[in-house]
Design an enzyme around this catalytic site. Structure first.
Site, mmCIF file in Angstrom:
data_model
loop_
_atom_site.group_PDB
_atom_site.id
_atom_site.type_symbol
_atom_site.label_atom_id
_atom_site.label_comp_id
_atom_site.label_asym_id
_atom_site.label_seq_id
_atom_site.Cartn_x
_atom_site.Cartn_y
_atom_site.Cartn_z
ATOM 1 N N CYS A 178 0.728 -1.149 0.266
ATOM 2 C CA CYS A 178 0.088 0.012 0.456
ATOM 3 C C CYS A 178 1.497 1.248 -0.284
ATOM 4 C CB CYS A 178 -0.975 -0.095 1.446
ATOM 5 S SG CYS A 178 -2.057 1.020 1.463
ATOM 6 N N CYS B 183 -1.052 3.035 -6.750
ATOM 7 C CA CYS B 183 -2.070 3.396 -5.998
ATOM 8 C C CYS B 183 -2.091 1.612 -5.769
ATOM 9 C CB CYS B 183 -3.104 3.554 -5.136
ATOM 10 S SG CYS B 183 -4.205 2.903 -4.070
HETATM 11 N N1 DGL Z 1 -3.563 0.706 -1.752
HETATM 12 C C1 DGL Z 1 -3.424 1.444 -1.200
HETATM 13 C C2 DGL Z 1 -2.141 2.655 -1.739
HETATM 14 O O1 DGL Z 1 -1.632 1.643 -2.412
HETATM 15 C C3 DGL Z 1 -4.577 2.792 -0.505
HETATM 16 C C4 DGL Z 1 -6.268 2.962 -0.836
HETATM 17 C C5 DGL Z 1 -6.934 3.310 0.309
HETATM 18 O O2 DGL Z 1 -6.687 4.529 0.046
HETATM 19 O O3 DGL Z 1 -6.756 2.655 0.948
HETATM 20 O O4 DGL Z 1 -2.070 3.324 -1.983
#
Ligand code: DGL
Length: 261
Positions: free
Chosen positions: A76, A185
Protein backbone atom coordinates in the site's frame (compact mmCIF):
# COMPACT_ATOMS: atom_id res chain seq x y z
CA UNK A 1 12.83 -14.23 18.18
CA UNK A 2 14.86 -16.31 15.74
CA UNK A 3 13.39 -16.25 12.25
CA UNK A 4 13.70 -19.05 9.73
CA UNK A 5 13.06 -19.31 6.02
CA UNK A 6 10.03 -21.59 6.44
CA UNK A 7 7.93 -18.86 8.02
CA UNK A 8 5.40 -17.03 5.83
CA UNK A 9 5.67 -13.48 4.49
CA UNK A 10 3.01 -11.01 5.66
CA UNK A 11 1.42 -8.69 3.09
CA UNK A 12 -1.12 -6.05 3.94
CA UNK A 13 -3.19 -3.26 2.45
CA UNK A 14 -6.26 -1.27 3.40
CA UNK A 15 -8.35 -3.72 1.42
CA UNK A 16 -8.15 -5.72 -1.80
CA UNK A 17 -5.56 -3.60 -3.65
CA UNK A 18 -2.53 -5.32 -2.17
CA UNK A 19 -3.72 -8.53 -3.80
CA UNK A 20 -2.15 -7.12 -6.97
CA UNK A 21 1.20 -7.32 -5.15
CA UNK A 22 0.42 -10.81 -3.84
CA UNK A 23 -0.35 -11.88 -7.42
CA UNK A 24 3.11 -10.69 -8.54
CA UNK A 25 4.77 -12.24 -5.49
CA UNK A 26 3.18 -15.65 -6.15
CA UNK A 27 4.64 -15.55 -9.66
CA UNK A 28 8.11 -14.23 -8.78
CA UNK A 29 8.65 -16.09 -5.49
CA UNK A 30 6.72 -19.33 -6.09
CA UNK A 31 8.32 -21.26 -3.22
CA UNK A 32 7.21 -18.81 -0.54
CA UNK A 33 4.08 -18.82 1.62
CA UNK A 34 2.11 -15.60 2.11
CA UNK A 35 -0.34 -14.35 4.72
CA UNK A 36 -2.45 -11.56 3.26
CA UNK A 37 -4.37 -9.14 5.45
CA UNK A 38 -6.88 -6.58 4.11
CA UNK A 39 -7.86 -3.93 6.66
CA UNK A 40 -11.26 -3.35 5.07
CA UNK A 41 -12.97 -2.07 8.23
CA UNK A 42 -10.61 0.91 8.18
CA UNK A 43 -10.53 1.48 4.41
CA UNK A 44 -9.97 3.73 2.62
CA UNK A 45 -6.63 4.82 4.05
CA UNK A 46 -6.03 7.38 1.33
CA UNK A 47 -8.48 9.98 2.59
CA UNK A 48 -7.62 9.72 6.33
CA UNK A 49 -4.85 11.54 8.18
CA UNK A 50 -1.28 10.21 8.22
CA UNK A 51 -1.55 9.71 11.99
CA UNK A 52 -4.65 7.52 11.59
CA UNK A 53 -3.07 5.49 8.82
CA UNK A 54 0.02 4.94 10.98
CA UNK A 55 -2.22 3.59 13.79
CA UNK A 56 -3.99 1.18 11.44
CA UNK A 57 -0.69 0.02 9.94
CA UNK A 58 0.83 -0.47 13.41
CA UNK A 59 -2.10 -2.64 14.51
CA UNK A 60 -1.97 -4.79 11.38
CA UNK A 61 1.82 -5.16 11.66
CA UNK A 62 1.48 -6.41 15.24
CA UNK A 63 -1.22 -8.85 14.24
CA UNK A 64 0.83 -10.32 11.39
CA UNK A 65 3.96 -10.52 13.55
CA UNK A 66 1.95 -12.44 16.15
CA UNK A 67 1.17 -14.95 13.41
CA UNK A 68 4.89 -15.62 12.94
CA UNK A 69 5.80 -13.89 9.69
CA UNK A 70 9.48 -13.61 8.68
CA UNK A 71 9.08 -10.36 6.70
CA UNK A 72 6.43 -7.72 6.02
CA UNK A 73 5.35 -6.16 2.74
CA UNK A 74 3.33 -2.98 3.03
CA UNK A 75 1.41 -3.49 -0.22
CA UNK A 76 0.00 0.00 0.00
CA UNK A 77 1.61 3.24 -1.14
CA UNK A 78 -0.48 5.21 1.36
CA UNK A 79 0.49 3.14 4.41
CA UNK A 80 4.12 3.18 3.31
CA UNK A 81 4.10 6.98 3.12
CA UNK A 82 2.40 7.30 6.50
CA UNK A 83 3.97 4.49 8.50
CA UNK A 84 7.00 2.71 6.99
CA UNK A 85 9.69 4.95 8.49
CA UNK A 86 8.22 4.70 11.98
CA UNK A 87 7.64 0.94 11.75
CA UNK A 88 11.24 0.41 10.63
CA UNK A 89 12.42 2.49 13.59
CA UNK A 90 10.31 0.33 15.94
CA UNK A 91 11.42 -2.98 14.40
CA UNK A 92 14.95 -2.27 13.14
CA UNK A 93 15.88 -5.95 12.71
CA UNK A 94 12.76 -6.93 10.79
CA UNK A 95 12.48 -6.85 6.98
CA UNK A 96 9.81 -4.28 6.10
CA UNK A 97 9.39 -3.63 2.37
CA UNK A 98 7.21 -0.72 1.30
CA UNK A 99 6.03 0.87 -1.93
CA UNK A 100 5.98 4.25 -3.58
CA UNK A 101 4.45 5.45 -6.87
CA UNK A 102 6.75 4.30 -9.70
CA UNK A 103 7.69 7.85 -10.71
CA UNK A 104 11.42 7.05 -10.82
CA UNK A 105 10.74 4.12 -13.17
CA UNK A 106 8.61 6.37 -15.39
CA UNK A 107 11.25 9.10 -15.35
CA UNK A 108 14.01 6.60 -16.21
CA UNK A 109 11.99 5.21 -19.11
CA UNK A 110 10.86 8.60 -20.46
CA UNK A 111 13.12 11.32 -19.04
CA UNK A 112 11.72 14.05 -21.28
CA UNK A 113 8.11 12.87 -21.58
CA UNK A 114 5.04 14.03 -19.70
CA UNK A 115 4.00 11.73 -16.85
CA UNK A 116 0.75 11.49 -14.86
CA UNK A 117 0.90 10.00 -11.36
CA UNK A 118 -2.38 8.64 -10.00
CA UNK A 119 -2.39 8.05 -6.24
CA UNK A 120 -4.37 8.71 -3.07
CA UNK A 121 -4.54 12.17 -1.48
CA UNK A 122 -2.50 10.96 1.55
CA UNK A 123 0.26 9.50 -0.65
CA UNK A 124 0.58 12.64 -2.75
CA UNK A 125 0.58 14.98 0.26
CA UNK A 126 3.31 13.04 2.11
CA UNK A 127 6.91 14.15 2.65
CA UNK A 128 8.02 10.87 1.11
CA UNK A 129 6.30 11.71 -2.17
CA UNK A 130 7.48 15.33 -2.06
CA UNK A 131 11.09 14.09 -2.01
CA UNK A 132 10.42 11.67 -4.86
CA UNK A 133 8.76 14.43 -6.88
CA UNK A 134 11.65 16.84 -6.28
CA UNK A 135 14.03 14.28 -7.79
CA UNK A 136 11.96 12.85 -10.64
CA UNK A 137 8.89 15.01 -11.09
CA UNK A 138 10.18 17.63 -13.50
CA UNK A 139 7.67 16.60 -16.20
CA UNK A 140 5.10 14.96 -13.94
CA UNK A 141 1.62 15.93 -12.83
CA UNK A 142 0.27 14.37 -9.61
CA UNK A 143 -3.43 13.47 -9.69
CA UNK A 144 -5.17 12.60 -6.41
CA UNK A 145 -7.91 10.05 -7.05
CA UNK A 146 -10.28 9.95 -4.07
CA UNK A 147 -13.05 7.43 -4.69
CA UNK A 148 -11.10 5.34 -7.20
CA UNK A 149 -10.06 2.51 -4.88
CA UNK A 150 -13.73 1.99 -4.02
CA UNK A 151 -14.44 0.71 -7.55
CA UNK A 152 -11.93 -2.10 -7.02
CA UNK A 153 -13.28 -2.84 -3.54
CA UNK A 154 -16.69 -3.35 -5.19
CA UNK A 155 -15.10 -5.69 -7.72
CA UNK A 156 -15.64 -3.19 -10.53
CA UNK A 157 -12.67 -3.02 -12.88
CA UNK A 158 -14.35 -2.03 -16.17
CA UNK A 159 -17.80 -0.43 -15.80
CA UNK A 160 -18.96 2.66 -17.71
CA UNK A 161 -19.05 4.60 -14.44
CA UNK A 162 -15.40 3.72 -13.79
CA UNK A 163 -14.43 4.70 -17.35
CA UNK A 164 -16.21 8.05 -16.93
CA UNK A 165 -14.23 8.66 -13.69
CA UNK A 166 -10.95 7.89 -15.47
CA UNK A 167 -11.80 9.89 -18.61
CA UNK A 168 -12.47 12.89 -16.40
CA UNK A 169 -8.96 12.54 -14.96
CA UNK A 170 -7.17 11.91 -18.26
CA UNK A 171 -8.98 14.19 -20.72
CA UNK A 172 -7.32 17.47 -19.66
CA UNK A 173 -3.90 15.91 -20.41
CA UNK A 174 -4.57 14.30 -23.77
CA UNK A 175 -4.14 17.45 -25.86
CA UNK A 176 -0.37 16.77 -26.07
CA UNK A 177 1.66 13.52 -26.10
CA UNK A 178 1.54 11.70 -22.78
CA UNK A 179 4.57 9.45 -22.19
CA UNK A 180 3.47 7.51 -19.11
CA UNK A 181 0.77 7.02 -16.51
CA UNK A 182 1.89 5.74 -13.10
CA UNK A 183 -0.59 3.65 -11.12
CA UNK A 184 0.56 4.81 -7.69
CA UNK A 185 -1.91 2.82 -5.59
CA UNK A 186 -2.03 -0.95 -5.50
CA UNK A 187 -5.79 -0.94 -6.12
CA UNK A 188 -5.31 0.89 -9.43
CA UNK A 189 -3.05 -1.89 -10.75
CA UNK A 190 -6.19 -4.01 -11.18
CA UNK A 191 -7.50 -1.28 -13.53
CA UNK A 192 -4.51 -1.47 -15.88
CA UNK A 193 -6.43 -2.96 -18.79
CA UNK A 194 -9.19 -0.36 -18.61
CA UNK A 195 -6.68 2.48 -18.19
CA UNK A 196 -4.82 1.24 -21.31
CA UNK A 197 -8.03 1.28 -23.34
CA UNK A 198 -8.58 4.95 -22.51
CA UNK A 199 -5.08 6.15 -23.42
CA UNK A 200 -3.14 6.43 -26.69
CA UNK A 201 -1.24 3.24 -27.59
CA UNK A 202 2.10 5.01 -27.11
CA UNK A 203 1.45 5.88 -23.43
CA UNK A 204 3.19 3.52 -20.99
CA UNK A 205 1.17 2.36 -17.99
CA UNK A 206 3.53 1.60 -15.10
CA UNK A 207 3.36 0.39 -11.52
CA UNK A 208 5.79 -0.58 -8.76
CA UNK A 209 4.67 -4.12 -8.05
CA UNK A 210 7.54 -5.99 -9.71
CA UNK A 211 10.14 -3.67 -8.21
CA UNK A 212 8.66 -4.23 -4.76
CA UNK A 213 8.72 -8.01 -5.05
CA UNK A 214 12.26 -7.92 -6.46
CA UNK A 215 13.31 -5.86 -3.44
CA UNK A 216 11.59 -8.37 -1.12
CA UNK A 217 13.50 -11.24 -2.77
CA UNK A 218 16.82 -9.39 -2.41
CA UNK A 219 16.21 -8.57 1.26
CA UNK A 220 15.20 -12.15 2.10
CA UNK A 221 18.22 -13.54 0.26
CA UNK A 222 20.73 -11.35 2.01
CA UNK A 223 19.17 -12.20 5.40
CA UNK A 224 19.35 -15.94 4.60
CA UNK A 225 15.55 -16.13 4.72
CA UNK A 226 14.71 -16.89 1.08
CA UNK A 227 13.03 -20.26 0.74
CA UNK A 228 14.76 -22.31 -1.95
CA UNK A 229 12.49 -25.36 -1.92
CA UNK A 230 9.01 -24.82 -0.52
CA UNK A 231 6.79 -27.70 0.39
CA UNK A 232 3.92 -28.19 -2.08
CA UNK A 233 0.51 -27.07 -0.83
CA UNK A 234 -1.30 -23.86 0.02
CA UNK A 235 0.92 -20.92 -0.86
CA UNK A 236 -1.36 -18.22 0.41
CA UNK A 237 -4.01 -17.53 2.94
CA UNK A 238 -6.19 -14.44 2.89
CA UNK A 239 -7.85 -12.71 5.82
CA UNK A 240 -9.85 -9.52 6.04
CA UNK A 241 -10.81 -7.17 8.84
CA UNK A 242 -14.58 -7.42 8.40
CA UNK A 243 -17.50 -8.85 10.29
CA UNK A 244 -20.03 -9.20 7.49
CA UNK A 245 -20.04 -10.36 3.90
CA UNK A 246 -16.97 -12.49 4.46
CA UNK A 247 -17.91 -14.95 1.76
CA UNK A 248 -18.58 -12.19 -0.72
CA UNK A 249 -15.21 -10.55 -0.04
CA UNK A 250 -13.39 -13.86 -0.33
CA UNK A 251 -15.02 -14.47 -3.73
CA UNK A 252 -14.16 -10.97 -4.90
CA UNK A 253 -10.55 -11.47 -3.78
CA UNK A 254 -10.31 -14.71 -5.77
CA UNK A 255 -11.75 -12.97 -8.84
CA UNK A 256 -9.19 -10.16 -8.61
CA UNK A 257 -6.32 -12.63 -8.21
CA UNK A 258 -7.43 -14.28 -11.47
CA UNK A 259 -7.10 -11.06 -13.52
CA UNK A 260 -3.93 -11.46 -15.65
CA UNK A 261 -1.04 -9.16 -14.69
N1 DGL B 1 -4.03 0.54 -1.94
C1 DGL B 1 -3.64 1.72 -1.27
C2 DGL B 1 -2.40 2.35 -1.90
O1 DGL B 1 -1.61 1.65 -2.52
C3 DGL B 1 -4.63 2.79 -0.93
C4 DGL B 1 -6.08 2.60 -0.99
C5 DGL B 1 -6.79 3.35 0.12
O2 DGL B 1 -7.08 4.56 -0.03
O3 DGL B 1 -7.03 2.73 1.15
O4 DGL B 1 -2.17 3.53 -1.75
Amino acid sequence: MMLNEKQPIGIFDSGLGGLSVLRTALRMLPEERFLYYGDIANAPYGTKTEAQVYQYARTVTGRLMDQGIKALVIACNTATAAAAAQLRAEFPDFIIVGMEPALKLAHDQCPEGRILVLATPVSLASDKYRRLYENYGEHAVSLPCPGLMEFVERGDTDSEELKAYLRDKFDPYLDRPLAAVVLGCTHYVFLKQTVRELLPKSTLVLDGNEGTVRQLGRRLKSAGLLLAHGAPGEKRSLSFNIRQNEREIALRAEQLLRIPE
